[in-house]
Design a protein around this motif. Structure first.
Motif, PDB file in Angstrom:
ATOM      1  N   ALA A 115       0.821  -1.208   0.000  1.00 11.10           N
ATOM      2  CA  ALA A 115       0.000   0.000   0.000  1.00 11.10           C
ATOM      3  C   ALA A 115       0.858   1.263   0.000  1.00 11.10           C
ATOM      4  CB  ALA A 115      -0.931  -0.006   1.212  1.00 11.10           C
ATOM      5  N   ILE A 116       1.894   1.270   0.814  1.00 10.45           N
ATOM      6  CA  ILE A 116       2.780   2.443   0.872  1.00 10.45           C
ATOM      7  C   ILE A 116       3.502   2.626  -0.453  1.00 10.45           C
ATOM      8  CG2 ILE A 116       4.884   3.353   1.951  1.00 10.45           C
ATOM      9  CD1 ILE A 116       3.877   2.063   4.586  1.00 10.45           C
ATOM     10  N   ILE A 121       4.233   5.407  -5.663  1.00  8.23           N
ATOM     11  CA  ILE A 121       4.340   5.348  -7.126  1.00  8.23           C
ATOM     12  C   ILE A 121       3.249   6.188  -7.776  1.00  8.23           C
ATOM     13  CG2 ILE A 121       4.024   3.805  -9.120  1.00  8.23           C
ATOM     14  CD1 ILE A 121       6.782   3.595  -7.960  1.00  8.23           C
ATOM     15  N   THR A 122       2.019   6.042  -7.295  1.00  6.86           N
ATOM     16  CA  THR A 122       0.909   6.790  -7.873  1.00  6.86           C
ATOM     17  C   THR A 122       1.103   8.290  -7.698  1.00  6.86           C
ATOM     18  OG1 THR A 122      -0.574   4.938  -7.423  1.00  6.86           O
ATOM     19  CG2 THR A 122      -1.600   7.083  -7.826  1.00  6.86           C
ATOM     20  N   SER A 123       1.500   8.714  -6.510  1.00  6.04           N
ATOM     21  CA  SER A 123       1.698  10.148  -6.279  1.00  6.04           C
ATOM     22  C   SER A 123       2.876  10.674  -7.091  1.00  6.04           C
ATOM     23  CB  SER A 123       1.888  10.442  -4.792  1.00  6.04           C
ATOM     24  OG  SER A 123       3.049   9.808  -4.299  1.00  6.04           O
ATOM     25  N   SER A 124       3.911   9.885  -7.262  1.00  8.63           N
ATOM     26  CA  SER A 124       5.053  10.321  -8.076  1.00  8.63           C
ATOM     27  C   SER A 124       4.650  10.519  -9.531  1.00  8.63           C
ATOM     28  CB  SER A 124       6.180   9.292  -8.006  1.00  8.63           C
ATOM     29  OG  SER A 124       6.649   9.148  -6.709  1.00  8.63           O
ATOM     30  N   TRP A 125       3.923   9.558 -10.086  1.00 10.18           N
ATOM     31  CA  TRP A 125       3.487   9.678 -11.470  1.00 10.18           C
ATOM     32  C   TRP A 125       2.524  10.854 -11.647  1.00 10.18           C
ATOM     33  CZ3 TRP A 125       5.291   7.967 -15.897  1.00 10.18           C
ATOM     34  CH2 TRP A 125       6.070   6.822 -15.924  1.00 10.18           C
ATOM     35  N   MET A 126       1.611  11.034 -10.682  1.00  8.90           N
ATOM     36  CA  MET A 126       0.646  12.138 -10.813  1.00  8.90           C
ATOM     37  C   MET A 126       1.335  13.494 -10.640  1.00  8.90           C
ATOM     38  SD  MET A 126      -2.257  11.232 -11.809  1.00  8.90           S
ATOM     39  CE  MET A 126      -1.540   9.953 -12.814  1.00  8.90           C
ATOM     40  N   PHE A 127       2.330  13.569  -9.760  1.00 14.31           N
ATOM     41  CA  PHE A 127       3.100  14.804  -9.628  1.00 14.31           C
ATOM     42  C   PHE A 127       3.821  15.107 -10.935  1.00 14.31           C
ATOM     43  CE2 PHE A 127       7.101  16.977  -8.658  1.00 14.31           C
ATOM     44  CZ  PHE A 127       6.603  18.139  -8.090  1.00 14.31           C
TER      45      PHE A 127
END
Length: 151
Positions: A115-116, A121-127
């Protein structure tokens, strides 16, 4: 090796375009077709940045793997201790208690680490998507090469 490399490159492209398309769907409320078209254009303008991000993702994926390996080792210690106690005391049910406890703790560890890592990964790609979508992003490799060749 060439087939593997070609598959890897195609997977990188498809993954990047899919992530960017999801960003367009959520951020700009585009329909799927428009989002895929915009995502493909964004990817084509930022191929090197997308490759860098994917390589960083692959490198950083070794961290949760290491955590799971080390965590699995430490979580096995109580099971081993209970097995030793069971062998000395004759209470064989302690082996099952140790195995099930270790298994439950390891499943929780996998879920937590997964989960972490997924959130990161998701926040990095969205940023990255937001920066590319709003301002544009230059490749770190290009920055480095520009500094080297200016000297």
């Amino acid at each position: 090796v060439l087939i593997f490399l070609a598959g890897f490159i195609i997977a990188l492209m498809v993954t990047s375009v899919a992530i960017y398309a999801s960003g367009y769907i959520v951020q700009d409320e585009n329909r799927l077709g428009a989002a895929l078209t915009k995502a493909r254009l964004l990817f084509s303008r930022h191929v090197l940045v997308s490759v860098e991000m994917s390589l960083l993702e692959i490198i950083f994926s070794f961290v949760p793997a290491a955590i799971l390996i080390v965590g699995g080792f430490w979580l096995l210690l109580p099971s081993v201790a209970l097995t030793l106690v069971a062998s000395v005391s004759g209470m064989s049910y302690l082996i099952l208690v140790g195995v099930y406890t270790t298994l439950a703790a390891y499943v929780l560890l996998v879920a937590l680490v997964g989960a972490i890592f997924n959130a990161w990964i998701t926040s990095s790609w969205m940023f990255l998507f937001m920066k590319m979508h709003r301002e544009g992003v230059a490749s770190r490799v290009m920055h480095y090469l520009a500094r080297v060749f200016r000297r």
